[in-house]
Structures are given as structure tokens and as C-alpha cells.
Motif scaffolding. Structure first.
Motif, short mmCIF file in Angstrom:
data_model
loop_
_atom_site.label_atom_id
_atom_site.label_comp_id
_atom_site.label_asym_id
_atom_site.label_seq_id
_atom_site.Cartn_x
_atom_site.Cartn_y
_atom_site.Cartn_z
N MET A 259 0.85 -1.19 0.00
CA MET A 259 0.00 0.00 0.00
C MET A 259 0.88 1.23 0.00
O MET A 259 2.09 1.15 0.22
CB MET A 259 -0.94 -0.01 1.20
N THR A 260 0.26 2.37 -0.28
CA THR A 260 1.00 3.62 -0.24
C THR A 260 0.70 4.35 1.06
O THR A 260 -0.40 4.24 1.62
CB THR A 260 0.62 4.52 -1.43
N LEU A 261 1.69 5.08 1.54
CA LEU A 261 1.55 5.89 2.74
C LEU A 261 2.00 7.30 2.41
O LEU A 261 3.13 7.50 1.96
CB LEU A 261 2.40 5.33 3.88
N GLN A 262 1.12 8.26 2.63
CA GLN A 262 1.45 9.67 2.41
C GLN A 262 1.53 10.36 3.77
O GLN A 262 0.64 10.22 4.60
CB GLN A 262 0.38 10.34 1.56
N VAL A 263 2.63 11.08 3.99
CA VAL A 263 2.83 11.78 5.26
C VAL A 263 3.14 13.24 4.96
O VAL A 263 4.02 13.55 4.16
CB VAL A 263 3.97 11.16 6.08
N GLU A 264 2.43 14.13 5.64
CA GLU A 264 2.61 15.57 5.47
C GLU A 264 3.27 16.17 6.71
O GLU A 264 3.30 15.56 7.77
CB GLU A 264 1.26 16.25 5.20
N GLY A 265 3.79 17.38 6.54
CA GLY A 265 4.43 18.07 7.65
C GLY A 265 5.83 17.55 7.94
O GLY A 265 6.29 17.59 9.08
N MET A 266 6.53 17.10 6.91
CA MET A 266 7.85 16.49 7.09
C MET A 266 8.93 17.54 7.33
O MET A 266 8.91 18.63 6.78
CB MET A 266 8.22 15.65 5.87
N THR A 267 9.89 17.17 8.17
CA THR A 267 11.13 17.90 8.35
C THR A 267 12.26 16.88 8.31
O THR A 267 12.01 15.66 8.23
CB THR A 267 11.16 18.63 9.71
N GLY A 311 4.75 7.26 16.83
CA GLY A 311 5.42 8.49 16.45
C GLY A 311 4.56 9.72 16.62
O GLY A 311 4.96 10.82 16.23
N LYS A 312 3.36 9.54 17.20
CA LYS A 312 2.43 10.64 17.44
C LYS A 312 1.99 11.30 16.14
O LYS A 312 1.77 12.51 16.07
CB LYS A 312 3.04 11.70 18.38
N LEU A 313 1.84 10.52 15.06
CA LEU A 313 1.31 11.05 13.81
C LEU A 313 -0.22 10.99 13.86
O LEU A 313 -0.80 10.10 14.49
CB LEU A 313 1.81 10.26 12.61
N SER A 314 -0.87 11.90 13.16
CA SER A 314 -2.34 11.95 13.12
C SER A 314 -2.81 11.52 11.74
O SER A 314 -2.27 11.97 10.71
CB SER A 314 -2.83 13.37 13.40
N GLU A 315 -3.83 10.66 11.71
CA GLU A 315 -4.34 10.18 10.43
C GLU A 315 -5.25 11.22 9.80
O GLU A 315 -6.05 11.88 10.48
CB GLU A 315 -5.09 8.87 10.60
N LEU A 316 -5.14 11.37 8.49
CA LEU A 316 -5.96 12.28 7.71
C LEU A 316 -6.96 11.48 6.89
O LEU A 316 -6.72 10.31 6.56
CB LEU A 316 -5.09 13.12 6.77
N PRO A 317 -8.10 12.08 6.53
CA PRO A 317 -9.06 11.36 5.67
C PRO A 317 -8.46 11.13 4.30
O PRO A 317 -7.58 11.89 3.86
CB PRO A 317 -10.26 12.31 5.62
N PRO A 342 -12.42 7.88 -2.85
CA PRO A 342 -11.22 7.87 -2.02
C PRO A 342 -10.04 7.26 -2.76
O PRO A 342 -10.20 6.29 -3.51
CB PRO A 342 -11.63 7.01 -0.82
N SER A 343 -8.87 7.84 -2.60
CA SER A 343 -7.68 7.25 -3.19
C SER A 343 -7.19 6.12 -2.29
O SER A 343 -7.51 6.05 -1.12
CB SER A 343 -6.57 8.32 -3.31
N SER A 344 -6.41 5.21 -2.88
CA SER A 344 -5.90 4.07 -2.12
C SER A 344 -4.77 4.53 -1.20
O SER A 344 -4.13 5.54 -1.43
CB SER A 344 -5.38 2.99 -3.07
N GLY A 345 -4.53 3.77 -0.13
CA GLY A 345 -3.44 4.09 0.78
C GLY A 345 -3.92 4.87 1.99
O GLY A 345 -5.10 5.17 2.16
N LEU A 346 -2.96 5.20 2.86
CA LEU A 346 -3.24 5.93 4.08
C LEU A 346 -2.54 7.27 4.07
O LEU A 346 -1.48 7.43 3.45
CB LEU A 346 -2.76 5.12 5.30
N ARG A 347 -3.12 8.25 4.76
CA ARG A 347 -2.56 9.59 4.85
C ARG A 347 -2.40 9.97 6.31
O ARG A 347 -3.32 9.79 7.12
CB ARG A 347 -3.46 10.62 4.13
N PHE A 348 -1.24 10.51 6.65
CA PHE A 348 -0.96 10.97 8.01
C PHE A 348 -0.23 12.30 7.94
O PHE A 348 0.28 12.70 6.89
CB PHE A 348 -0.08 9.95 8.76
N ARG A 349 -0.19 12.97 9.10
CA ARG A 349 0.63 14.17 9.18
C ARG A 349 1.24 14.26 10.58
O ARG A 349 0.71 13.71 11.54
CB ARG A 349 -0.16 15.43 8.86
N TRP A 350 2.35 14.97 10.68
CA TRP A 350 3.00 15.20 11.97
C TRP A 350 2.27 16.31 12.71
O TRP A 350 1.75 17.24 12.11
CB TRP A 350 4.46 15.60 11.77
#
Length: 350
Positions: A259-267, A311-317, A342-350
């Protein structure tokens, strides 16, 4: 931010994991108590060490007796890098297993494994013996059996300071209850992922312990017994390990899909932390767009969610992606508008 900027962080060994979860460095090192240094005692302790290791890595009480491990049980030396006796008390046989050979053994046996990045637990541990009750605190002699049991079962366990305020809180009533609110509040300064409340009591010639685990939204509880404080501590942490493992154990190759994983708010610091969190899932970085990254991972979505929670990440819709309407067009009627899906995969952000 360019991809090359992210890759540079892979060489920065000083960057710490930005999560409370801990990386266990001695996961493949096992100590087993022995009563001597005879070849028979060494061989028996080596077999016990192998069983302990398999339990640590799988969390499955049936795994040590799996048919796929018959060859290595007959000759454990093939996955052992070194071993030696350590003076006590208690006297131990320390066995260092080779990580690569061990992981290969588990894969060939079709067994799933749990990586070395594990949730840190703060243990509120009350011992109630013939001399009274005592909340086990960091630095106390009574902490040693808990620490040995934690290392034996491959769990990062911390203990509170057990100062006067905490002694007043860590009572049988609080630890035996099912409302962890007061314990959570008192535990905030320790920065653990979860709470473990244990009430161990001396009962005649043995010890019993009732335990409650609070991690995420799935509380667990149980009761164990042992011959002494060391045995009951080991029994508690074995039971906790077996309850936790299904949340984090990643299935062997082929057992789950990609699956794909998208993560936002990266540093840069987040990139290092995310890389460690995704190690059990074979995370492969596919793209970087500003502060957004996309990984390809293998595993189950529930286990991935549990790991990212460390890692205290929050899931996004899920993101909505337009698709072309496939309904036949009725003459004279307006064409149906594309509907977002909905697109496939999961989305999270810091």
C-alpha cells in the motif's frame, strides 16, 4: 525540499527518534539463569534462550514449537554468534544470536516478526508482601527484577521515581481499578507511550499479580503467578508482550499486500523518525513534494496505524480523486458529473 536533502539525514546518526517509542539494541541477546556450567546445563539453557528469542520476535506462544524451526532447534549454533557464562547472582548463560540469520530462519519457517522499535511503557508496580506494600521506583533494589524481566521479554519498561506523591497514588485501589485517568496525569512527565499498572501480592509460598495495560484505545488486563518476585515479573511481561505483539507484528513476505503511505508536515528530523518507524514494513520512499512524502509499504493497515501512533502522527481522511463517469448518457440529458472517490493508501501528518 529536494529528495537529496532528505537522503542526507540518513547519515546523521545523532538524529534521535522523535517519538516515545524506543529502539531495543539488545533484542537478539538473551540471558537464561543456570545452576552450573556443565555441557548439559549449557545445552538446556541454549534451548531456553532460543525459545525466549522466538517469543520476543513473534509474540506467539506456539511459535517456538513450529515445525519450521525443527532444524535450528536441533542445532541452534547455526544462528548464534557468541555465548558465555556470566557470574551472578543469578548465574546466567548469555547467548548472542545473529540478527540476519535469525530473521532468515523466521521467514523460512513462515513466522511473522516484531521489529526492535517498540512502545515504551511506564510501569506503576506495587509489591505487597509480608513486610508491607511498596511502589517500585527507579533506583530502588526492588526495580531489578522488573528490569531483568523487561530485558528478557524485549520490552522497553520505565519506572516512576516513586516519590511521596507517587507512593500515595500508586495504591492497590488505583492500580486494580479500570480508570487510568489519575495515572495518566501523573505519568505525563515520563513521556511513555503506554501505562502498565501491576499489583503483585505474596500469597503463601508464591506470588500473584494482576495487571492492566493502557495503550491506545485497547486496554488489556490479566492475572499471573510465580514462585517469587522475579518469576512473577517475568510472567507479567511475557503476558503483556503476547498481547502487544499482534498490534505490531508484520506478517512474513506474501502474507499481506502493498500500500501507499502519504505523510505531510515532514522535516529532516521527521524523516529520520519515519524511516525507523517504517523499517518493519519495508518502507520505500517513492516521492517528495515540499513537506509531503509518499512511501510504499507492506503490511496491514491496522498494524501500520498502530506503529505510526508511536510516532504521534495523526491520520488524515483519504484524498478524493475525480473519476470519469461510466453511466450511459441518456439522449437530451446532461452528462453525469464525475464523482470523487477515495484514493488508495493511508494519509498521516506530523
Amino acid at each position: 525540499m529536494r529528495l537529496s536533502h532528505y537522503l542526507l539525514v540518513g547519515c546523521l546518526s545523532a538524529v534521535a527518534l522523535a517519538a516515545h517509542a524506543e529502539t531495543i539494541n539488545n533484542l537478539y541477546q538473551v540471558r537464561e539463569t543456570v545452576s552450573g556450567q556443565t555441557p548439559e546445563e549449557r545445552d538446556a539453557a541454549t534451548q531456553r534462550a532460543l525459545d525466549t528469542l522466538v517469543l520476543r520476535l513473534t509474540g506467539d506462544p506456539k511459535a517456538p514449537s513450529a515445525g519450521g524451526l525443527a532444524a535450528v532447534r536441533k542445532d541452534p549454533q547455526q544462528i548464534i554468534s557468541q555465548y558465555g557464562f556470566e557470574a551472578g547472582p543469578p548465574e546466567n548463560l548469555r547467548v548472542d544470536f545473529d540478527p540476519a540469520s535469525t530473521d532468515k530462519m523466521l521467514r523460512q519457517a513462515g513466522l511473522s516478526s516484531w521489529g526492535n522499535n517498540r512502545p515504551a511503557l511506564l510501569a506503576w508496580w506495587l509489591n505487597e508482601g509480608t513486610e508491607g506494600a511498596n511502589l517500585v521506583g527507579d533506583g530502588q533494589p526492588s526495580a531489578e527484577p522488573v528490569r531483568r524481566a523487561a530485558q528478557h521479554r524485549g520490552l522497553p519498561v520505565r519506572l516512576p521515581l516513586a516519590d511521596l506523591g507517587e507512593q500515595a497514588l500508586g495504591t492497590a485501589k488505583t492500580l486494580d481499578g479500570t480508570d487510568p485517568t489519575a495515572l495518566r496525569t501523573a505519568s505525563e512527565r515520563y513521556g511513555a507511550d503506554g501505562l502498565l499498572a501491576v499489583h503483585a501480592k505474596q500469597d503463601g509460598g508464591k506470588w500473584t499479580a494482576q495487571w492492566h495495560l493502557y495503550l491506545g484505545d485497547r486496554p488489556e488486563q490479566g492475572k499471573v503467578e510465580g514462585a517469587d518476585q522475579a518469576a512473577v515479573a517475568d510472567a507479567v511481561l511475557l503476558a503483556v508482550s503476547e498481547r502487544l505483539a499482534p498490534r505490531y507484528v508484520v506478517k512474513s513476505t506474501g502474507a499481506t499486500g502493498d500500500m501507499t503511505l502519504q505523510v505531510e508536515g515532514m522535516t529532516l528530523e521527521h524523516y529520520a523518525a519515519l524511516g525507523r518507524l517504517l523499517e518493519p514494513f519495508g518502507g520505500q520512499l517513492k516521492s517528495v513534494d515540499g513537506d509531503k512524502v509518499i512511501y510504499k509499504v507492506s503490511g496491514s493497515s491496522d498494524q501500520l496505524r498502530a506503529q505510526l501512533a508511536l510516532g504521534k502522527l495523526s491520520e488524515l481522511p483519504p484524498e478524493a480523486a475525480p473519476v470519469v463517469a461510466t453511466q450511459p448518457v441518456v439522449p437530451g440529458a446532461a452528462p453525469a458529473a464525475p464523482q470523487p472517490q477515495p484514493s488508495s493508501g493511508l494519509r498521516f501528518r506530523w
